[in-house]
Design a protein around this motif. Structure first.
Motif, PDB file in Angstrom:
ATOM      1  N   HIS A  21      -5.846   0.058   3.441  1.00  0.00           N
ATOM      2  CA  HIS A  21      -5.949   0.161   4.897  1.00  0.00           C
ATOM      3  C   HIS A  21      -6.691  -1.017   5.515  1.00  0.00           C
ATOM      4  O   HIS A  21      -7.035  -0.961   6.704  1.00  0.00           O
ATOM      5  CB  HIS A  21      -6.666   1.457   5.280  1.00  0.00           C
ATOM      6  N   PRO A  23      -7.226  -4.482   7.407  1.00  0.00           N
ATOM      7  CA  PRO A  23      -6.355  -5.112   8.414  1.00  0.00           C
ATOM      8  C   PRO A  23      -5.604  -6.322   7.880  1.00  0.00           C
ATOM      9  O   PRO A  23      -4.524  -6.637   8.334  1.00  0.00           O
ATOM     10  CB  PRO A  23      -7.339  -5.492   9.527  1.00  0.00           C
ATOM     11  N   PRO A 145      -2.365  -4.568  13.821  1.00  0.00           N
ATOM     12  CA  PRO A 145      -3.084  -3.509  13.100  1.00  0.00           C
ATOM     13  C   PRO A 145      -4.579  -3.524  13.427  1.00  0.00           C
ATOM     14  O   PRO A 145      -5.179  -4.591  13.569  1.00  0.00           O
ATOM     15  CB  PRO A 145      -2.838  -3.855  11.625  1.00  0.00           C
ATOM     16  N   HIS A 146      -5.152  -2.333  13.573  1.00  0.00           N
ATOM     17  CA  HIS A 146      -6.579  -2.169  13.845  1.00  0.00           C
ATOM     18  C   HIS A 146      -7.020  -2.988  15.068  1.00  0.00           C
ATOM     19  O   HIS A 146      -7.866  -3.887  14.967  1.00  0.00           O
ATOM     20  CB  HIS A 146      -7.405  -2.563  12.626  1.00  0.00           C
TER      21      HIS A 146
END
Length: 264
Positions: A21, A23, A145-146
């Motif tokens: 998970h 980034p 992402p993120h």
């Protein structure tokens, strides 16, 4: 703990799910973990590297640093307590000392330095957080992402001049690596536009408006302060530069002349 150590020695450590998970760099981190920690030889090899002398040295260094930071923090709190308690007396004595050292211009120099610190805080910290907030919205809209994490990193990096492009450049590379070329171009364009407006209009108005310094001199003060004093130099550098420029203006100003304009 003993069971975990025995399991690590026999089979190694499995790749944790948190690495998937990340980034960016998730595949590289997982590959490194598998190559170094996920096999039966990983435990003995790691324990061989961390012999007793190394562990003792690391523990001593860590303990020394912790004690040092705690002592510094305690002295800082103690000094702040007495400064707040005797602030009026300290201020009056500082005014007398500055008048004896620099003459009537001493208080003006002190006020200029205080104004430069306030302006630098507004121009660097607040504007940097604003850049991070705006670009965080751009990250979210373009599917980075993120986006919250990258927005926070952008805000921190934007406090240092020319630091924000490093973060939104990474965000654009992540999108480009995923095949989203148009969103990557939008991130780069939005990042350049936000940093251009912040660095050329907002920051000069906040910092230069209070210190009466052109942004070039503010930038030189920031970079020189960081080089000399570290992170604290972000605020000390412009203060010292503002005092030096003020003294220079009063030195070259002929008696009876109007105050000279900003040095360009």
């Amino acid at each position: 703990m003993l069971t975990w150590a025995r399991s690590f020695e026999r089979t190694g450590l499995p790749v944790p799910e948190v690495l998937a998970h990340l980034p960016f760099g998730a595949a590289q981190a997982a590959a490194w973990w598998k190559a170094n920690l996920s096999h039966s030889e990983a435990g003995p090899a790691l324990l061989h590297r961390l012999d007793n002398s190394t562990l003792i040295g690391l523990s001593r260094s860590l303990g020394t640093q912790i004690v040092r930071r705690v002592v510094q923090f305690g002295f800082t709190l103690l000094a702040l307590f007495f400064l707040f308690r005797d602030g009026r007396a300290v201020t009056a004595q500082a005014r007398i000392a500055s008048k004896r050292l620099f003459g009537p211009r001493g208080e003006r120099v002190a006020r200029q330095m205080a104004a430069s610190v306030h302006g630098t805080v507004d121009g660097l910290v607040l504007v940097g957080l604003g850049e991070g907030f705006v670009l965080g919205i751009v990250y979210f809209a373009t599917g980075v992402p993120h986006p919250v994490l990258l927005g926070a990193l952008t805000g921190i990096a934007a406090m240092i001049p020319f630091g924000a492009p490093l973060v939104f450049g990474v965000a654009a590379l992540i999108l480009a690596a995923a095949g989203a070329l148009v969103p990557a171009a939008i991130v780069v364009a939005a990042g350049l536009a936000v940093t251009f407006v912040a660095d050329h209009f907002v920051r000069p108005a906040l910092i230069g408006g209070t210190t009466r310094l052109p942004f070039l001199w503010v930038l030189l003060g920031i970079l020189g302060g960081v080089e000399s004093f570290g992170l604290l130099g972000l605020f000390l550098g412009p203060a010292v530069m503002a005092a030096l420029v003020l003294l220079w203006r009063e030195f070259v100003e002929a008696p009876g002349d109007a105050e000279t304009g900003p040095i360009t």
